[in-house]
Design a protein around this motif. Structure first.
Motif, short mmCIF file in Angstrom:
data_model
loop_
_atom_site.label_atom_id
_atom_site.label_comp_id
_atom_site.label_asym_id
_atom_site.label_seq_id
_atom_site.Cartn_x
_atom_site.Cartn_y
_atom_site.Cartn_z
N UNK A 86 67.78 3.90 60.20
CA UNK A 86 68.17 2.89 60.45
C UNK A 86 66.21 1.48 59.96
N UNK A 87 65.42 2.43 60.01
CA UNK A 87 64.60 2.02 60.03
C UNK A 87 63.44 2.89 58.85
N UNK A 88 63.82 3.92 59.04
CA UNK A 88 63.01 4.19 57.71
C UNK A 88 63.88 4.86 56.19
N UNK A 89 62.96 4.86 55.60
CA UNK A 89 63.14 5.47 54.33
C UNK A 89 63.40 6.84 54.71
N UNK A 90 64.84 7.38 54.23
CA UNK A 90 64.82 9.11 53.95
C UNK A 90 64.75 9.43 53.68
N UNK A 91 64.67 8.87 51.78
CA UNK A 91 63.79 9.57 51.40
C UNK A 91 62.68 10.21 52.06
N UNK A 92 61.43 9.12 52.04
CA UNK A 92 60.55 8.95 52.60
C UNK A 92 60.05 10.16 53.97
N UNK A 93 60.53 9.86 54.39
CA UNK A 93 60.51 11.03 55.72
C UNK A 93 60.98 11.89 55.64
N UNK A 94 61.89 12.12 54.77
CA UNK A 94 62.10 13.91 54.18
C UNK A 94 60.94 14.72 53.55
N UNK A 95 60.08 13.86 52.71
CA UNK A 95 59.41 14.10 51.89
C UNK A 95 58.06 14.56 52.47
N UNK A 96 58.19 13.28 53.72
CA UNK A 96 56.52 14.00 54.24
C UNK A 96 57.18 14.76 55.97
N UNK A 97 58.32 15.60 55.88
CA UNK A 97 58.50 16.65 56.90
C UNK A 97 58.15 17.91 56.17
N UNK A 98 58.00 17.70 54.99
CA UNK A 98 58.07 19.36 54.47
C UNK A 98 56.31 19.44 54.92
N UNK A 99 55.65 19.57 54.68
CA UNK A 99 54.45 20.05 55.00
C UNK A 99 53.90 20.20 56.79
N UNK A 100 54.84 20.35 57.50
CA UNK A 100 55.19 20.35 58.77
C UNK A 100 56.40 21.91 58.57
N UNK A 101 57.18 21.72 57.40
CA UNK A 101 58.27 23.04 57.92
C UNK A 101 57.11 24.20 57.66
N UNK A 102 57.57 25.56 58.70
CA UNK A 102 57.30 26.86 58.69
C UNK A 102 57.18 27.87 57.03
N UNK A 103 56.47 28.60 56.28
CA UNK A 103 56.60 29.21 55.90
C UNK A 103 58.07 30.18 55.35
N UNK A 104 58.51 30.47 56.75
CA UNK A 104 59.50 30.81 56.44
C UNK A 104 61.18 30.11 55.91
N UNK A 105 61.23 28.42 56.62
CA UNK A 105 61.87 27.51 56.50
C UNK A 105 61.65 27.03 54.97
N UNK A 106 60.42 27.26 54.44
CA UNK A 106 60.63 27.01 52.98
C UNK A 106 60.91 28.08 51.71
N UNK A 107 60.71 29.17 53.15
CA UNK A 107 61.14 30.64 51.97
C UNK A 107 63.26 30.60 51.77
#
Ligand code: ADP
Ligand code: MG
Length: 517
Positions: free
Chosen positions: A16-37
């Motif tokens: 409800x609060x934060x635009x989902x796209x922006x949130x998802x995109x900002x989460x990317x740098x927190x991903x582990x290498x395995x998850x990115x893989x």
């Protein structure tokens, strides 16, 4: 690989609060290498799947800067990141169905697709992109084998005899279509499918740099791919003139005529150059008639329609217009952008969309110059090793002799002003919150963790995110260099708290009223 690990922070509370796209995109740098893989794996498999049904070059053009940014096991959604609004439109138009099917085969049939555009402040996240050129090459050998075969064909012998090669780089696949060339392209494709059967001759005209030669080569390549044994000859009219003059001089005109006898498809580029060459016109008239009688395909291009060809015999002009005359106009703005994108994708490069628009707005009449501008810009980027700026774009246009449009400058000014306005009005809100809670702005930007300060800071972070679309990085910077994780935690925490804390909710509404003024 456990599927539920794809999206570790489920954002339900933030919906409800934060635009989902922006949130998802900002989460990317927190991903582990395995998850990115894992995300890359799913994407690669889906692209492979997609390439079974769809054109590989088109996939490369539009999807090379895209990637899966999250897979939401709860909502059964695969979130795909796209670099800009334009690509988004194209992806939805051309690939949505195919991608959905591909994802259902490569991952899970119950999942739907969602797209998210990278904001101007975010760069496409390379970690989630795949080397699509390499991936798609897996399937190219068949085509390459055909090319190899072409090299030993009659056509290739002819090409070396006349010293003119059919370029494998000009194909229908990398010819961007728009309202300006749709008609010519359809005609070219029809002729390439069934040479000599539909429009014979096909006459394509349009001013310089609009893709006539590209289309001719595309026709030739298509015919040779379908039937490598066909005898296809591409000649610029200037070369034809040279050949005829030389044959006359050497008294070998009969030999030359025999060569033409064996040809199945003849493509003569830029016939306007036959003007004033009376003898050549006469001989070409004979060649043309032979082809026509035997239902062998002739394709001609010119910079003007047949009627306007000055100093070319009337009987020849009327032959040119015997069947189909198709024009190519100047591409519109959207198509110019699409052409730039497609050329960039072919090079495996990308340029920020807003910068591309500067070129597309100024260079309107000539695709070759659009390409030239791209080359200049990319060279500049390689040499300086710096990200491109508006100044680079304007400099490049000036180099090419374009007056920089005031309208373009206005657009850039507006973007800059929007940013300045955003910072100014956000700063006002920060000052208001500080006064409201009786704390200082410095405290808000400090590492202090007193409850009142933390709460006010978190509220301001949420406002920055929701109402100003700031990235996590920008928010962190503003509040004294806080990292991603801290900002995400703050956003989550505030969102949870406000649901139960009436005082906090009241305070937030007061600040919101301030914002809406
Ligand atoms: P012309 O023969 O009309 O002068 P060309 O065919 O030589 O123009 O085209 C000039 C350049 O522009 C070529 O590099 C060509 O690939 C490119 N070009 C023109 N139109 C398109 C298009 N619709 N899509 C992709 N590239 C194009
Ligand atoms: Mg040309």
């Amino acid at each position: 690989m456990e599927k539920s690990t794809y999206l570790t922070t489920h954002p339900t509370n933030l919906y409800d609060f934060i635009h989902l796209s922006v949130m998802l995109l900002d989460l990317i740098p927190t991903y582990t290498d395995e998850k990115k893989g894992s995300l890359r794996d799913v994407w690669a498999k889906s692209i492979e799947e997609l390439s079974r049904d769809q054109d590989q070059k088109k996939i490369l053009s539009f999807l090379c800067k895209c990637g899966i940014i999250a897979i939401d096991e709860k909502d059964k959604k695969v979130h795909v990141g796209v670099p800009n609004e334009f690509v988004l439109l194209q992806v939805k138009k051309f690939f949505h169905k195919g991608l959905k099917k591909a994802i259902s085969v490569s991952y899970n049939p119950q999942f739907t697709l969602d797209y998210h555009v990278y904001t101007p402040f975010q760069r496409p996240n390379n970690d989630l992109q795949i080397d699509m050129k390499k991936l798609l090459k897996i399937k190219l050998p068949k085509q390459e084998a055909k090319e190899l075969k072409n090299n030993t064909s009659q056509s290739s012998k002819l090409a070396s005899q006349f010293g003119i090669k059919i370029s494998p780089h000009y194909t229908f696949n990398n010819f961007v279509t728009g309202a300006h060339n749709n008609f010519a392209l359809s005609a070219a494709k029809a002729v390439a499918e069934t040479p000599g059967k539909v429009y014979n001759p096909l006459f394509i005209y349009g001013s310089v740099g609009l893709g006539k030669t590209h289309l001719m080569h595309a026709i030739a390549n298509h015919i040779l791919q379908n039937s490598p044994d066909r005898n296809v000859l591409y000649l610029p009219a200037t070369k034809l003139i040279d050949e005829i003059i030389s044959a006359i001089r050497k008294n070998k005109l009969n030999n030359l005529m025999r060569v033409f006898d064996d040809i199945d498809v003849l493509l003569i580029d830029d016939v306007q150059f036959l003007a004033d060459k009376d003898k050549t016109q006469e001989i070409f008239h004979n060649i043309f008639n032979e082809f026509h009688m035997k239902n062998k395909q002739v394709i001609l291009t010119s910079d003007r329609p047949p009627k306007e060809l000055n100093n070319i015999e009337a009987r020849l002009k009327s032959r040119f217009a015997l069947w189909l005359v198709a024009d190519i106009q100047k591409p519109d703005y959207e198509t110019r952008i699409a052409i730039l994108q497609s050329k960039l994708a072919a090079k495996g490069e990308s340029i920020w969309f807003d910068l591309l628009t500067i070129i597309a707005k100024s260079i309107k009449n000539n695709v070759r110059e659009l390409e030239g501008a791209l080359n200049i810009i990319m060279t500049r980027k390689t040499i300086t090793g710096m990200e491109l700026s508006e100044k680079d774009m304007f400099d490049c246009l000036k180099t090419l002799g374009y007056k920089v449009d005031n309208e373009d400058k206005q657009v850039i000014r507006e973007i800059t002003q929007m940013n300045t306005r955003s910072i100014m009005s956000y700063t006002k809100i920060v000052e208001f919150v500080a006064t409201y809670y009786n704390i200082s702005v410095e405290d808000l930007k400090s590492p202090k963790r007193k409850k009142a300060i933390t709460q006010a800071r978190q509220m301001l972070m949420v406002i920055a995110k929701k109402h100003f679309s700031w990235t996590l990085e920008r928010i962190g910077d503003y509040f004294g260099g806080k990292n991603h994780a801290t900002v995400i935690y703050a956003l989550n925490n505030f969102t949870k708290k406000i649901k139960h804390d009436k005082n906090l909710s009241h305070d937030y509404n007061v600040v919101m009223e301030q914002l809406e003024r």
